[in-house]
Structure formats: C-alpha cells, structure tokens
Design a protein around this motif. Structure first.
Motif, PDB file in Angstrom:
ATOM      1  N   LYS A   1       0.372  -1.593  -0.061  1.00  0.00           N
ATOM      2  CA  LYS A   1      -0.198   0.573   0.031  1.00  0.00           C
ATOM      3  C   LYS A   1       0.545   1.155  -0.121  1.00  0.00           C
ATOM      4  O   LYS A   1       1.067   2.670  -0.790  1.00  0.00           O
ATOM      5  N   GLU A   2       1.800   1.399   0.290  1.00  0.00           N
ATOM      6  CA  GLU A   2       2.693   1.980   0.542  1.00  0.00           C
ATOM      7  C   GLU A   2       3.395   2.621  -0.506  1.00  0.00           C
ATOM      8  O   GLU A   2       3.825   3.998  -0.881  1.00  0.00           O
ATOM      9  N   ASN A  48       0.992   4.006  -2.837  1.00  0.00           N
ATOM     10  CA  ASN A  48       0.266   5.044  -2.913  1.00  0.00           C
ATOM     11  C   ASN A  48       1.667   6.416  -3.573  1.00  0.00           C
ATOM     12  O   ASN A  48       1.680   7.899  -3.812  1.00  0.00           O
ATOM     13  N   LEU A  96      -6.415   2.560  -3.078  1.00  0.00           N
ATOM     14  CA  LEU A  96      -5.186   3.459  -2.107  1.00  0.00           C
ATOM     15  C   LEU A  96      -5.571   3.101  -0.476  1.00  0.00           C
ATOM     16  O   LEU A  96      -4.455   3.269  -0.704  1.00  0.00           O
ATOM     17  N   ARG A 139      -7.173  13.982  -3.751  1.00  0.00           N
ATOM     18  CA  ARG A 139      -6.589  12.522  -4.776  1.00  0.00           C
ATOM     19  C   ARG A 139      -7.779  12.173  -5.383  1.00  0.00           C
ATOM     20  O   ARG A 139      -7.657  11.728  -7.342  1.00  0.00           O
TER      21      ARG A 139
END
Length: 644
Positions: free
Chosen positions: A244-245, A248, A287, A545
């Motif tokens: 996920k990091e 992103n 995200l 976003r």
C-alpha cells in the motif's frame, strides 16, 4: 473486387489510404510474387555455380527452357500444397511447413528429372546438378520465407503505428514477470484502447534494455521530461505486486506529473478470460485498501456448515456481504431479514443467481416489532445471529432521535433477548466507532445497545455468547463519503466537505465482514472486538486525490467547498474510550476492548425509559435518557448541547 474498391476510394477523393485497411492480397497476386522469387532463386543459383566453377557455359547447357520448366514444376507443387491461399500477415508454422514441402518437392522433382534424362540420353540437363539443387532449394525457401515475414512484420508495425496514434499511450510500472505478463496480454488484445509504449522502473541499470520490444525507462525520465515530450497519457500499475505504501508513493508521483493512473486486472482474471478483466482507472478504494485479512479458521466452517443462520439488515452493505460469505460455508438455511423492500428484493435476485445451491429465506420485517421476530426464532432455531440492522446516518438521526432508539436500541434488545430465550449459540452485533465517546445520538444509541448486549451475557441461565464488533467507515457502503464524492465529481462539482481538518478511518466491506466472521468464532461472550484500522485519512486529502484520479484538477476543474460540521459530527473518530484497556487476540489486527459494563437490571431499566420516551416522540427526553445511560455522550454542534 478489393482492388476495385481500393481504386474507387482513390478516385472518390479519399487520398488517406490506410494500409491496414487492405484485408489481404488476392491469391493470384501472391502466386505471381512467389514465382518471381522462385525465378530469382534460379538465377541466383546459376550465378553462384558459374562463379564457383569459373565456367562460362550455361548451367543448363544452353537449354534456357529449363527456367520455365522449373517455374512450371514450382507452380504445380504450389497448387498441390496451396502455399498462396493463406493470409500472409497471419502466417503460421503450418504455412511455413507447406512452403518447405513445395520447395523441397520442386527441387527433388528437378533433380530426379535431370538424373533420368541423363540415364536415357547420356546427356546432362543441368551442370553440377547436386550443388545447383542445394543452392536453389535453400535460396528459394529463404526468399519465399523472407517475403512472408516482411509482409507480416510490415502489417504488424503498420497496425501498431495506427493503434498507437489512436489509443491511449501507457507505460507499465514494473519489469517483473507479472508486469510483463500483463503487458503481453494488452499487446495481444487488439480490442483494448491502450498502447503499451514502454516500461517504467525504479532501477537505473535498465536504460539500454527492452522488454517485448518496448524500451525501459527509469523514474528520472518522468522527473526530467514534460508530459508532452514523453508523448505519454498514463501509467498502468499492477496493484497486487506492491505494498500500500509503495502504491501510494507512486500514485502521488504520477498525479503530480498529471499522468492518468490505470489499474491492471489480475493475472488470474486474464488467464481465465474473466469478462471483468479490463483495464480501469485507479480508484481511491485501491489506495485506501490494505492487505486483506485472510482468515483460515476451520471453526468458521464448522459453525456455519449445515446450520441455520439469521442475518438482520441483510440487504445493507455489511449485511449482504455477511450473507455472501456465510453462503460459501454451505449452511442449511440463511434467513435474510430487512425492512427495506426494494433493496431486499434486489439482494434476493443477486443471491439466488450467485448461490443457486444455497437455501435462502427472505423476510421483510421491522426488528423493533418483537411479535414479528419471535415466530422466526420459534420456527428456525438459529445457530448464529448476525445483527447488522441499524440506523447509521448521523445528521438524520440527530433530527429524529426517537427513530434511532426504536431500531438501534429496541431492535437490538428484541434480537438479543430472543437469541438468549431460544438458546442461539452465538449473537454477533455490529457496532461503530461512533459509539466511542459519542457526540451524536446515533453513536450513543449504538453504545446503549453494546451495554445491553454485554449485560445480557451475565444473566443467569443465559447460554448464548454475545459478541460485539466495532468498525470505522466502510468503503463503498450506502451513503458513505466516497460514493458521494464520486457523484459530485461526475456532476462537475463542487465537492462538499464539512471541515478542512476532519479525518476518518476506512476499511473495505469484505474486511469488515471477515472480522465479523472471525469474531463470531473466537469470542467467549461479552467481548467488544476492535479492528486495527491503520492510519486515519484526512477527508480533504481524500477529495483532492479522487479529483486527480479522475484526470481533473482540484479547485480548477472541481471546486471544494467547506460547509461546516453537521449536528453531532466530530473531527476525529475513536476506536477506544478514554482509559480503556485492550487485550491481544491470536489475530494481530484484532483487539478486545475492556469497556465498562452495567448490571443487567440497571441497563434494562434505563433502556426501557428511553424506549418509552421514543414511543412518545419526545426528542429531548430521548436524548436526556441517553446521556444518563452513556455519561461520556457530549453533544457537539447540536441543539442538545444544552442538556450536557
């Protein structure tokens, strides 16, 4: 006919002839071209023999008709093997094999004929016939093969050029096997409106390498080059191959460069020809979504297999997903209960289609009516009850507090009481993080239900295990912020946010329901299970976003308007009350909250008072009683602040 249409197109004034519009050459044209290459092979073979032997005499001993004889034999075998009937740009190994056989048979026939002529007349037809045959065979086969290969490649590159001009040019993020497999699937599918123009990697040692004939670029290429110079429309990411990091970080980088971000389907979808295996724009849910909880618990199956299960609120976001997950364990019957007629009917149609072997019973009922519920408990003897029915929208409940009491409190009391009376093995109630230090009626009503369910656990002769689970906001649930923002973006804005500093926790519907399933088996009764929901998300960042993921600019294409906190709304949600102790479970993402409890007689009496106030439609008295039950309930931005 095709040449005629081609000519009509020119004479009709359309001078923009697209070569890929020409479907295929007529067969007679292919045959004539093949004979030209065979003639060239004969001439080349004669030339080589003469140069190798320094001979000035003809290879055919003055018999020039041998040219025509070889061409005639070639035509014969081309007809036999039908080498000219295939569409050249779609040539396969079979076409190559037919070409080989025709060339071989022609060469063999010429060689045998020359040998027989020598036996009969004692004269040679061909000078150095064996070397000539070898050179002729090799040369003619290569000429014919190269002709087909050149046509095939020409049309491929012409088609690719046309596709790249008309389609969205994208780079694939990553150079591992998964990324390459996805890129190959896109390249092999002419129906997709995307053109793979290259690969993107974090590494700097691949600049001179290529994959699938496409260049590999480093991150520096995007950093140091404008979008226009890159001739790039977007980036295709394989979400499953990164954390996920990482996802992103990359997405934030791409959005800064005004690049559209696309999500690739999984390899499993591509291999199974899944109809949903298409490239889609990356969504905000991708995200926010963390690595899903994978529960491998045999006890879950044993508690559902062959059992009768009740799911209240079964037509809602959480309830319907619980039904789907329970259905996978082959229960004897799932009773799906809801008071919303149309959603219940739509849920019935979906479930009966997707789970034709599962036995369902769909019940239209209000959980505040105990007389409607009790016959169900008498008839079906439920093994488990999943209680997902609730009123949840804070502003509406703030204006109609009595309605939340009738559903969230009275309805929960009815279900919990009947579960205990009819000895249901487990009762799992879905609560909310808004029940922690509540600032609104909805959260306070859910906390009241928690207190009642916990107290009922300790009643003498109770055999039911009462379990509570707390969630934050659920992605994509009915009325949640993300679908609301999507609708506002589709309408051209503005996006409305109550406060620039407001933050919320998020989780996916499947995650929430997996927690419910796990809690239903691990609990011993009386626990409140809390899910580790990670870091909270600032709603303003979420909106910005989402706008960028839609290919638009915040405050330029889509305005963001702050409307002020709604009645009962607070800036920060909490999962634990102040000073609450937590206990670890065998699952690292699931904790047990040790909240204060009330004796059953006390909470039963207090809830009866608030229910009576709700039946009188006395809003102020309803809230006053709630504040007596839940002392930490402090109203925020509400008309009920005067009661604090």
């Amino acid at each position: 006919m095709k040449l005629r249409r081609f000519g009509n197109k020119i004479y009709g004034g359309d001078t923009l002839i697209n070569l890929t519009d020409i479907r295929y050459l007529p067969r007679w044209v292919v045959l004539i071209l093949d004979l030209c290459f065979v003639a060239a092979a004969v001439y080349f073979s004669c030339y080589v023999i003469e140069k190798l032997t320094y001979s000035v005499q003809s290879v055919f001993y003055g018999r020039n008709y041998m040219y025509f004889l070889i061409l005639g034999i070639s035509v014969f075998f081309m007809f036999i093997f039908r080498t000219f009937t295939g569409i050249i740009r779609h040539s396969t190994f079979i076409d190559l094999f037919k070409l080989f056989m025709a060339t071989f048979c022609t060469t063999f026939s010429v060689g045998v004929g020359s040998f027989l002529f020598y036996l009969v007349t004692n004269e040679r037809l061909i000078y150095m016939s064996i070397p000539f045959s070898a050179i002729f065979f090799t040369t003619s086969f290569i000429f014919l093969f190269i002709f087909r290969l050149a046509v095939k490649e020409f049309f491929y590159y012409a088609r690719e050029y046309r596709r790249s001009a008309q389609r969205t040019r994208i780079w694939v993020l990553g150079i591992d096997e998964q990324a390459v497999a996805v890129a190959r699937a896109v390249l092999d599918n002419p129906n997709l409106p995307y053109h793979i123009a290259g690969f993107l990697t974090q590494r700097n040692d691949s600049a001179r390498a290529s994959l699938l004939g496409k260049p590999i670029y480093s991150k520096d290429k995007i950093e140091n080059t404008s979008k226009e110079d890159l001739m790039l429309d977007g980036i295709l990411v394989v979400k499953e191959m990164m954390s996920k990091e990482e996802l992103n970080q990359w997405v934030a980088f791409f959005l800064e460069k005004d690049l559209q971000v696309y999500k690739a389907p999984t390899l499993q979808q591509l291999r199974n020809n899944d109809p949903d295996a298409s490239i889609k724009s990356l969504q905000i849910e991708d995200l926010l979504n963390r690595k899903a909880i994978k529960i491998e618990n045999d006890e879950i199956k044993s508690r559902h297999f062959g059992k009768i299960i009740l799911v209240t609120g079964g037509a809602g976001s959480i309830g319907s997903e619980i039904v789907r997950q329970v259905a996978q364990y082959e229960p004897a019957l799932i009773v799906v209960l809801d008071q919303a007629e149309t959603p219940l009917y739509e849920t019935e149609l979906e479930l009966r289609t997707n789970f034709p072997k599962v036995n369902f019973k769909f019940v239209l009922a209000d959980i505040s009516n105990r007389h409607r519920l009790e016959p169900l408990f008498q008839k079906y003897h439920f093994a488990m009850v999943y209680h997902a029915a609730a009123y949840k929208h804070v502003p509406l409940i703030e204006e109609n507090p009595h309605e939340s009491i009738l559903v969230n409190v009275l309805g929960s009391k009815n279900l919990a009481f009947l579960s205990s009376r009819y000895e249901v093995n487990r009762f799992v109630m879905i609560s909310t993080d808004k029940a922690v230090n509540p600032t609104n009626v909805m959260g306070a009503s859910k906390r009241t239900a928690e207190l009642y369910v916990q107290a009922l656990q300790e009643v003498d002769n109770n055999k039911t295990k009462f379990i509570t689970t707390r969630f934050g906001n659920v992605l994509g649930s009915n009325g949640s912020v993300i679908p609301h923002f999507k609708k506002q973006i589709e309408k051209g804005g503005p996006i409305t946010i109550t406060h620039p500093d407001i933050v919320r926790y998020f989780m996916t519907i499947p995650e929430a329901c997996e927690l419910v399933m796990e809690a239903g088996t691990m609990g011993n009764g009386g626990e409140i299970f809390v899910f580790d929901m990670g870091e909270p998300v600032k709603i303003l960042d979420l909106a910005e976003r989402m706008i960028k993921l839609s290919g638009l600019e915040p405050d330029l294409d889509i305005k963001i308007v702050f409307t002020g906190l709604r009645p009962g709304e607070k800036l920060y949600e909490e999962l634990l009350t102040d000073g609450t102790k937590t206990l670890q479970t065998h699952h690292e993402k699931i904790l047990i909250s040790k909240d204060a409890c009330l004796p059953f007689d006390q909470i039963d009496g207090l809830t009866n008072l608030v229910i009576k106030a709700a039946l009188r439609r006395d809003k102020v008295d309803v809230v006053r009683n709630l504040k007596n039950i839940v002392p930490e309930f402090i109203s925020n931005n509400s008309v009920y602040e005067a009661l604090d």
